[in-house]
Enzyme design. Structure first.
Site, PDB file in Angstrom:
ATOM      1  NE  ARG A  72      28.920 -21.360 -12.241  1.00 11.22           N
ATOM      2  CZ  ARG A  72      30.234 -21.497 -12.453  1.00 11.22           C
ATOM      3  NH1 ARG A  72      30.753 -21.254 -13.640  1.00 11.22           N
ATOM      4  NH2 ARG A  72      31.030 -21.832 -11.463  1.00 11.22           N
TER       5      ARG A  72
ATOM      6  CG  ASP B  85      29.770 -36.452 -14.103  1.00  9.80           C
ATOM      7  OD1 ASP B  85      29.992 -36.902 -15.242  1.00  9.80           O
ATOM      8  OD2 ASP B  85      30.611 -36.442 -13.196  1.00  9.80           O
TER       9      ASP B  85
ATOM     10  CD  GLU C  79      42.660 -23.812 -14.055  1.00 11.53           C
ATOM     11  OE1 GLU C  79      42.172 -24.958 -13.964  1.00 11.53           O
ATOM     12  OE2 GLU C  79      42.008 -22.783 -13.797  1.00 11.53           O
TER      13      GLU C  79
ATOM     14  CG  HIS D 275      37.665 -21.132 -16.790  1.00 10.46           C
ATOM     15  ND1 HIS D 275      36.486 -21.368 -17.446  1.00 10.46           N
ATOM     16  CD2 HIS D 275      37.588 -21.803 -15.616  1.00 10.46           C
ATOM     17  CE1 HIS D 275      35.717 -22.150 -16.696  1.00 10.46           C
ATOM     18  NE2 HIS D 275      36.374 -22.417 -15.572  1.00 10.46           N
TER      19      HIS D 275
ATOM     20  CG  ASN E  31      30.877 -28.932 -12.638  1.00  8.18           C
ATOM     21  OD1 ASN E  31      29.830 -29.207 -13.235  1.00  8.18           O
ATOM     22  ND2 ASN E  31      30.964 -28.814 -11.335  1.00  8.18           N
TER      23      ASN E  31
ATOM     24  NE  ARG F 119      41.406 -20.259  -9.442  1.00 10.72           N
ATOM     25  CZ  ARG F 119      40.143 -20.613  -9.244  1.00 10.72           C
ATOM     26  NH1 ARG F 119      39.795 -21.267  -8.164  1.00 10.72           N
ATOM     27  NH2 ARG F 119      39.225 -20.309 -10.129  1.00 10.72           N
TER      28      ARG F 119
ATOM     29  CG  ASN G 161      42.364 -22.897  -5.887  1.00 14.87           C
ATOM     30  OD1 ASN G 161      41.706 -21.976  -5.385  1.00 14.87           O
ATOM     31  ND2 ASN G 161      41.951 -23.578  -6.941  1.00 14.87           N
TER      32      ASN G 161
END
Ligand code: ADP
Length: 401
Positions: free
Chosen positions: A243, A285, A386, A182, A213, A93, A7
């Site tokens: 976000r 967090d 993943e 995702h 997150n 990825r 990744n």
């Protein structure tokens, strides 16, 4: 069969060496500060082998980073394989596959060209992913490589779910549409849910809640993504760590005019200073927010409440979209760990057949049914993986399955 999963980011590279058939992880780690100085982390999963934690290794480019990974994996004392020949394939990825890729593919020059054509859709991520692939091709010539896209799983969405109500030419000419992200995670947990329930994916209506997150929710009908909350970019949908999630576009004009902001300033605020961080002013967090809320910080409590409410509303929306739901899945950092948030999200959904089991829900980070035995809709905790999904897709493609 050993698969190296990569990744690659612009200055970092995460890796895992896995045997997807056996479901075993041999080693994992991270290269950081590529192009700056280089820090190398290596965590072999075999007892007695030495861990390297952010040690200095010169990494002017991603090629030296990959070489450092290979050196560590085959190291005489602390390696986990005898030679590079024991790596059967590499799974990469790749964030954006646009409308070109609805599944993982073996990497060819034609594939690379198409991934390059997707750069405008993911200007920060795809170039880094491409750099990672090129570096691997250079250091590991002849080893088959596979690209696994974050967007591919969502390519089954119908037009009514992926279209924005904008002038049609923005879709036709500019490919402006909902892509969703995702995908590898949603695909993995949906498959695990079917296995846990002893059903075929085709028989199930699932709502997969990837809450970390970055967060997204996907409606999976008969094994296929039919709607998802992230959009043209990962900024859409739920409020996240930093976000904003969905908002009235009219706010942009109002705020930008009032504070003389450029669109880049505004997007920086929406991506990095909003979400639960923006509302709470405390942290992105969720652990910090939970403790601050308990200590009486109302804004911290409100930010978590807004997040949970957003998840609950989407569960309702996707149940309506699919005409029912057999199971709701919680995954990723918050979904796997926050006992209280799972409970808060599911409470009030009794009308649609969701009944939690508080004792069963008191669990973290392992597969579990957390709904009551008589709950019509099952609620499942499924840790995402993943890397394993990427390794499984890669193994299937290189062995021609
Ligand atoms: P990403 O991969 O998107 O960076 P993760 O899936 O690792 O994110 O999730 C990170 C989030 O999970 C953080 O906000 C963190 O607070 C949250 N998290 C981890 N453990 C807990 C916990 N015990 N309770 C609540 N939230 C948790």
């Amino acid at each position: 069969m050993n698969i190296l999963v990569i990744n690659a980011g612009s200055s970092s590279l995460k890796y895992q060496l896995l045997d997807p058939q056996a479901g075993t992880l041999l080693a994992k780690g991270l290269c950081e500060r590529i192009g700056i100085d280089g820090k190398f982390t290596y965590k072999p999963q075999i007892a007695g082998k030495k861990v390297l934690d952010a040690v200095d290794v010169a990494m002017p480019t991603h090629s030296e980073a990959i070489q450092a990974v290979l050196n560590a994996l085959v190291d005489q004392d602390n390696g986990v394989i005898g030679s590079m020949k024991e790596i059967d394939a590499v799974g990469h990825r790749v964030v954006h596959g646009g409308e070109a890729f609805n599944k993982s593919v073996l990497i060819t020059e034609d594939v690379m060209k198409t991934v390059e054509e997707c750069i405008p859709l993911a200007p920060l991520h795809n170039p880094a992913n491409i750099t990672g692939i090129r570096a691997c091709q250079k250091v590991m010539p002849g080893v088959p490589m596979v690209a696994v896209f974050d967007t591919a799983f969502h390519q089954t969405m119908p037009a009514k779910a992926y279209m924005y109500a904008l002038p049609y030419e923005y879709y036709e000419k500019d490919k402006v549409r909902r892509y969703g992200f995702h995908g590898t995670s949603h695909k993995y947990v949906a498959a695990r849910a079917a296995a846990m329930l002893g059903k075929k994916p085709e028989e199930l209506k699932l709502i997969s809640c990837h809450l970390g997150n970055g967060s997204s929710i996907t409606a999976v009908d008969g094994g296929k993504s039919v709607d998802t909350s992230m959009g043209f970019t990962p900024l859409a949908g739920l409020p996240m760590g930093t976000r904003s999630g969905d908002l009235d576009a009219g706010i942009l004009q109002y705020v930008m005019n009032k504070y003389s902001l450029s669109i880049n300033d505004m997007l920086d605020i929406l991506n990095k200073k909003s979400g639960v961080l923006g509302v709470s002013g405390v942290s992105s967090d969720f652990r910090d927010l939970e403790s601050a809320g308990k200590e009486g910080n109302d804004r911290a409590a409100l930010s978590v409440e807004m997040f949970n409410y957003g998840v609950k509303k989407l569960i309702g929306a996707y149940a309506a979209a699919m005409g029912g739901v057999d199971a709701i899945i919680f995954t990723a950092g918050v979904g796997e760990n926050s006992v209280s948030q799972r409970l808060a999200i599911a409470s009030g959904l009794e009308f649609m057949g969701v009944k939690m089991d508080a004792a069963a829900n008191d669990v973290r980070g392992k597969e579990a049914v957390i709904s009551a035995a008589d709950s019509k809709v099952k609620v499942l905790l499924i840790p995402t993986n993943e890397e394993l999904m990427i390794a499984m897709d890669t193994a299937a493609l290189v062995s021609g399955k």
